[in-house]
Design a protein around this motif. Sequence first.
Motif, mmCIF file in Angstrom:
data_model
loop_
_atom_site.group_PDB
_atom_site.id
_atom_site.type_symbol
_atom_site.label_atom_id
_atom_site.label_comp_id
_atom_site.label_asym_id
_atom_site.label_seq_id
_atom_site.Cartn_x
_atom_site.Cartn_y
_atom_site.Cartn_z
ATOM 1 N N PRO A 1 -1.891 0.213 -2.441
ATOM 2 C CA PRO A 1 -1.729 -1.146 -1.939
ATOM 3 C C PRO A 1 -0.327 -1.281 -1.335
ATOM 4 O O PRO A 1 0.573 -0.506 -1.685
ATOM 5 N N ALA A 2 -0.154 -2.233 -0.459
ATOM 6 C CA ALA A 2 1.168 -2.455 0.141
ATOM 7 C C ALA A 2 2.053 -3.222 -0.837
ATOM 8 O O ALA A 2 1.572 -4.025 -1.630
ATOM 9 N N ILE A 3 3.340 -2.929 -0.778
ATOM 10 C CA ILE A 3 4.326 -3.764 -1.460
ATOM 11 C C ILE A 3 5.126 -4.461 -0.383
ATOM 12 O O ILE A 3 5.256 -3.951 0.740
ATOM 13 N N SER A 4 5.640 -5.629 -0.685
ATOM 14 C CA SER A 4 6.360 -6.441 0.300
ATOM 15 C C SER A 4 7.595 -7.049 -0.341
ATOM 16 O O SER A 4 7.584 -7.404 -1.516
ATOM 17 N N ARG A 5 8.631 -7.191 0.464
ATOM 18 C CA ARG A 5 9.865 -7.818 -0.003
ATOM 19 C C ARG A 5 10.687 -8.241 1.201
ATOM 20 O O ARG A 5 10.683 -7.573 2.228
ATOM 21 N N GLN A 6 11.412 -9.319 1.049
ATOM 22 C CA GLN A 6 12.329 -9.715 2.116
ATOM 23 C C GLN A 6 13.461 -8.706 2.160
ATOM 24 O O GLN A 6 13.987 -8.308 1.123
ATOM 25 N N ALA A 7 13.788 -8.280 3.357
ATOM 26 C CA ALA A 7 14.855 -7.288 3.529
ATOM 27 C C ALA A 7 15.466 -7.481 4.911
ATOM 28 O O ALA A 7 14.769 -7.792 5.873
ATOM 29 N N GLY A 8 16.734 -7.269 5.006
ATOM 30 C CA GLY A 8 17.425 -7.386 6.283
ATOM 31 C C GLY A 8 17.021 -6.272 7.237
ATOM 32 O O GLY A 8 16.171 -5.422 6.922
ATOM 33 N N VAL B 1 15.354 -1.811 -2.410
ATOM 34 C CA VAL B 1 15.149 -3.262 -2.376
ATOM 35 C C VAL B 1 13.969 -3.634 -3.284
ATOM 36 O O VAL B 1 13.994 -4.651 -3.964
ATOM 37 N N ALA B 2 12.931 -2.805 -3.282
ATOM 38 C CA ALA B 2 11.747 -3.027 -4.125
ATOM 39 C C ALA B 2 11.083 -1.683 -4.380
ATOM 40 O O ALA B 2 11.177 -0.776 -3.554
ATOM 41 N N GLU B 3 10.404 -1.564 -5.518
ATOM 42 C CA GLU B 3 9.659 -0.334 -5.789
ATOM 43 C C GLU B 3 8.523 -0.643 -6.758
ATOM 44 O O GLU B 3 8.588 -1.605 -7.531
ATOM 45 N N ARG B 4 7.515 0.223 -6.670
ATOM 46 C CA ARG B 4 6.364 0.108 -7.571
ATOM 47 C C ARG B 4 5.748 1.490 -7.744
ATOM 48 O O ARG B 4 5.633 2.243 -6.778
ATOM 49 N N ASP B 5 5.384 1.821 -8.979
ATOM 50 C CA ASP B 5 4.735 3.100 -9.270
ATOM 51 C C ASP B 5 3.221 2.938 -9.255
ATOM 52 O O ASP B 5 2.690 1.934 -9.756
ATOM 53 N N PHE B 6 2.539 3.951 -8.724
ATOM 54 C CA PHE B 6 1.083 3.998 -8.709
ATOM 55 C C PHE B 6 0.652 5.278 -9.408
ATOM 56 O O PHE B 6 1.002 6.372 -8.972
ATOM 57 N N GLU B 7 -0.059 5.146 -10.518
ATOM 58 C CA GLU B 7 -0.534 6.288 -11.290
ATOM 59 C C GLU B 7 -1.642 7.006 -10.519
ATOM 60 O O GLU B 7 -2.575 6.367 -10.026
ATOM 61 N N ILE B 8 -1.544 8.342 -10.410
ATOM 62 C CA ILE B 8 -2.561 9.108 -9.690
ATOM 63 C C ILE B 8 -3.047 10.319 -10.476
ATOM 64 O O ILE B 8 -3.790 11.142 -9.953
ATOM 65 N N LYS B 9 -2.667 10.439 -11.748
ATOM 66 C CA LYS B 9 -3.049 11.599 -12.568
ATOM 67 C C LYS B 9 -4.560 11.813 -12.562
ATOM 68 O O LYS B 9 -5.040 12.916 -12.277
ATOM 69 N N ASP B 10 -5.316 10.788 -12.899
ATOM 70 C CA ASP B 10 -6.772 10.932 -12.976
ATOM 71 C C ASP B 10 -7.378 11.295 -11.626
ATOM 72 O O ASP B 10 -8.338 12.048 -11.550
ATOM 73 N N ARG B 11 -6.804 10.767 -10.551
ATOM 74 C CA ARG B 11 -7.305 11.080 -9.210
ATOM 75 C C ARG B 11 -7.059 12.555 -8.866
ATOM 76 O O ARG B 11 -7.909 13.217 -8.290
ATOM 77 N N LEU B 12 -5.875 13.062 -9.205
ATOM 78 C CA LEU B 12 -5.553 14.460 -8.912
ATOM 79 C C LEU B 12 -6.418 15.418 -9.723
ATOM 80 O O LEU B 12 -6.804 16.475 -9.235
ATOM 81 N N GLU B 13 -6.691 15.056 -10.958
ATOM 82 C CA GLU B 13 -7.451 15.950 -11.829
ATOM 83 C C GLU B 13 -8.960 15.901 -11.582
ATOM 84 O O GLU B 13 -9.682 16.802 -12.008
ATOM 85 N N LYS B 14 -9.426 14.880 -10.902
ATOM 86 C CA LYS B 14 -10.858 14.768 -10.636
ATOM 87 C C LYS B 14 -11.308 15.891 -9.702
ATOM 88 O O LYS B 14 -10.647 16.208 -8.721
#
Length: 177
Positions: free
Chosen positions: A139-146, A112-125
């Motif tokens: 962060p939260a993502i939100s969408r109307q869904a049945g 219904v909805a999707e979003r990518d969050f980059e974490i490369k720099d966090r993993l390599e730190k």
Amino acid sequence: MNTTTETLLAAAAALAVATAPTAAAPAAATLSYRCSTSTQTIDDAGYSGPAPDNWDIKIQVCAARSGSTVHTYADISWGGPAFYAAKDATIFDGAKVRLQIMKSRQGTDPVVAERDFEIKDRLEKATSGGDRDGHYHTPAISRQAGSGAYGNAVLYLDWHKDGRGYRGHDYKGSPTV
């Protein structure tokens, strides 16, 4: 007062009423989230030497409903091996988590909805001692869904020098909300 002033005052009053703030969506803290957690041990596909190179990556996926809107977020925590150099920024060519809201149904569940969050720099730190333990709360993502919607997460890792590009690792989705 003259007619022009009265007309302007009436228009301003009407505009103030028409643009009065509406009730905001409920704060995330007031929602009742339902969560699932899963952990995977993932081998560094770009390294084949004798040192331990496995990463333990845990993802908790949570979802909540407010009326017809579904909210989802992920908590990601990891422990990486300490054999890499403390300042090594070439472990991954890319790393991201894809957060999704899915509609549960018989067969394949549509996104219904999707979003990518980059974490490369966090993993390599790493710390000065080379420890690569960390945590990230998306962060939260939100969408109307049945009814029957749920949160889902897929971890995509592109290991440096393995030549395979991104490979997905599916994690357990949240309970339906």
